[in-house]
Motif scaffolding. Sequence first.
Motif, short mmCIF file in Angstrom:
data_model
loop_
_atom_site.label_atom_id
_atom_site.label_comp_id
_atom_site.label_asym_id
_atom_site.label_seq_id
_atom_site.Cartn_x
_atom_site.Cartn_y
_atom_site.Cartn_z
N ILE A 75 17.44 -10.87 -41.58
CA ILE A 75 17.94 -12.02 -40.83
C ILE A 75 18.13 -11.60 -39.38
O ILE A 75 18.59 -10.48 -39.09
N LEU A 76 17.79 -12.47 -38.44
CA LEU A 76 18.04 -12.21 -37.02
C LEU A 76 19.14 -13.16 -36.56
O LEU A 76 19.04 -14.38 -36.70
N ALA A 77 20.21 -12.58 -36.03
CA ALA A 77 21.37 -13.36 -35.60
C ALA A 77 21.88 -12.79 -34.28
O ALA A 77 21.55 -11.68 -33.90
N SER A 78 22.69 -13.58 -33.58
CA SER A 78 23.23 -13.12 -32.31
C SER A 78 24.46 -13.92 -31.93
O SER A 78 24.61 -15.08 -32.34
N ALA A 79 25.33 -13.29 -31.16
CA ALA A 79 26.40 -14.02 -30.48
C ALA A 79 25.83 -14.63 -29.20
O ALA A 79 24.92 -14.09 -28.59
N ALA A 80 26.40 -15.78 -28.79
CA ALA A 80 26.01 -16.43 -27.54
C ALA A 80 27.28 -16.90 -26.85
O ALA A 80 28.28 -17.21 -27.50
N PHE A 81 27.24 -16.97 -25.53
CA PHE A 81 28.44 -17.29 -24.75
C PHE A 81 28.35 -18.73 -24.26
O PHE A 81 27.38 -19.12 -23.63
N LEU A 82 29.40 -19.51 -24.55
CA LEU A 82 29.37 -20.93 -24.21
C LEU A 82 30.74 -21.42 -23.77
O LEU A 82 31.73 -21.23 -24.48
N PRO A 89 25.34 -17.37 -19.89
CA PRO A 89 25.93 -18.47 -20.67
C PRO A 89 24.87 -19.35 -21.30
O PRO A 89 23.84 -19.65 -20.68
N LEU A 90 25.13 -19.75 -22.52
CA LEU A 90 24.23 -20.65 -23.22
C LEU A 90 24.18 -21.99 -22.49
O LEU A 90 25.21 -22.55 -22.11
N TRP A 126 30.58 -17.54 -28.85
CA TRP A 126 31.71 -16.82 -28.26
C TRP A 126 32.22 -17.69 -27.12
O TRP A 126 31.52 -17.92 -26.15
N LEU A 127 33.44 -18.20 -27.27
CA LEU A 127 33.99 -19.20 -26.36
C LEU A 127 35.01 -18.53 -25.42
O LEU A 127 36.12 -18.21 -25.86
N PRO A 128 34.68 -18.31 -24.16
CA PRO A 128 35.59 -17.64 -23.23
C PRO A 128 36.66 -18.59 -22.68
O PRO A 128 36.79 -18.78 -21.47
#
Length: 295
Positions: free
Chosen positions: A220-227, A242-243, A271-273
């Motif tokens: 599986i390919l997965a990732s965190a993203a910043f939004l 940022p996404l 990932w919600l900053p």
Amino acid sequence: MPLLRLGVSLQPRWPLDDGGSVLRAARHAEDLGFDHVAVGNRLLDSGFGLDTDPLVLLAAVAGATTHLRLLTSVLVAPYYPALVLANQAATLDVVSGGRLILGVGTGWNPDEFNAVGVPPKERGARTDDHLAAARALWTRRPADFDGPFTTLRAARLGVPPVTPGGPPVWVGGNSDAALRRALRFGDGWYGTGADPAMVTDVRRRLHELATDAGEADHLILASAAFLTPPGIPAAVSPPGRPLGGATPTAASVTDDLGRLAEAGLTACTMWLPVTAEHVGEAMEWIAAEVAPQLA
């Protein structure tokens, strides 16, 4: 569009005088239809948000939810002796009904490595040792194992995992060593702030590094993203692109996620900053404005 499962990080700094707030957020994420919640692994104050033990917090989340998957994003494997890691992960796998995803990495923080008495130069070798020992304990009763840091003789893990073979392991990192680790020990690869070009490159490199033709295809390919959703103030600067760009809209975020899915990503952790008080609003925006476009 290929299916892309969305999760959310429980990373914001929650009020210490209200320990239940993070559990309410996890229940809200489940009610909104998110696939998983994620918790990182820091031992010392990072200044970026929640710095709890991921397995302890996710055990509490397991008791507060029913079907939400639980991701360590990522657990620093060298911090934990192999037997302790295997037993804690198996315990959480059991009490959650098989909902744990064990995201692991080698770590990087020299202060934390010094504090736990682990030489940073050994972090890669210790991660390999601990993952191999954990897999032996999850799959064999009794288990024998000889590694550079772990020796087991007729060992029977106190809590056998409910998931056959143990909880799925997602290996973090972009180096060749990390990708080889994913191929050898993992069920998936986990990136941070990956864009479509990175996902495509990781897929290519995994196939090049694989010793068997089909070895890379099962990962599986997965990732965190910043939004930071529109209208919600950012509490900290995201540590990556940022996404949806600097001024995200539902259309730009959906477009970015669609291109990630086309590149082969199957799970993405938001990932919600933002501050804890805005997490619910941010999740609601994603669930209402973005998730339906990905269905």
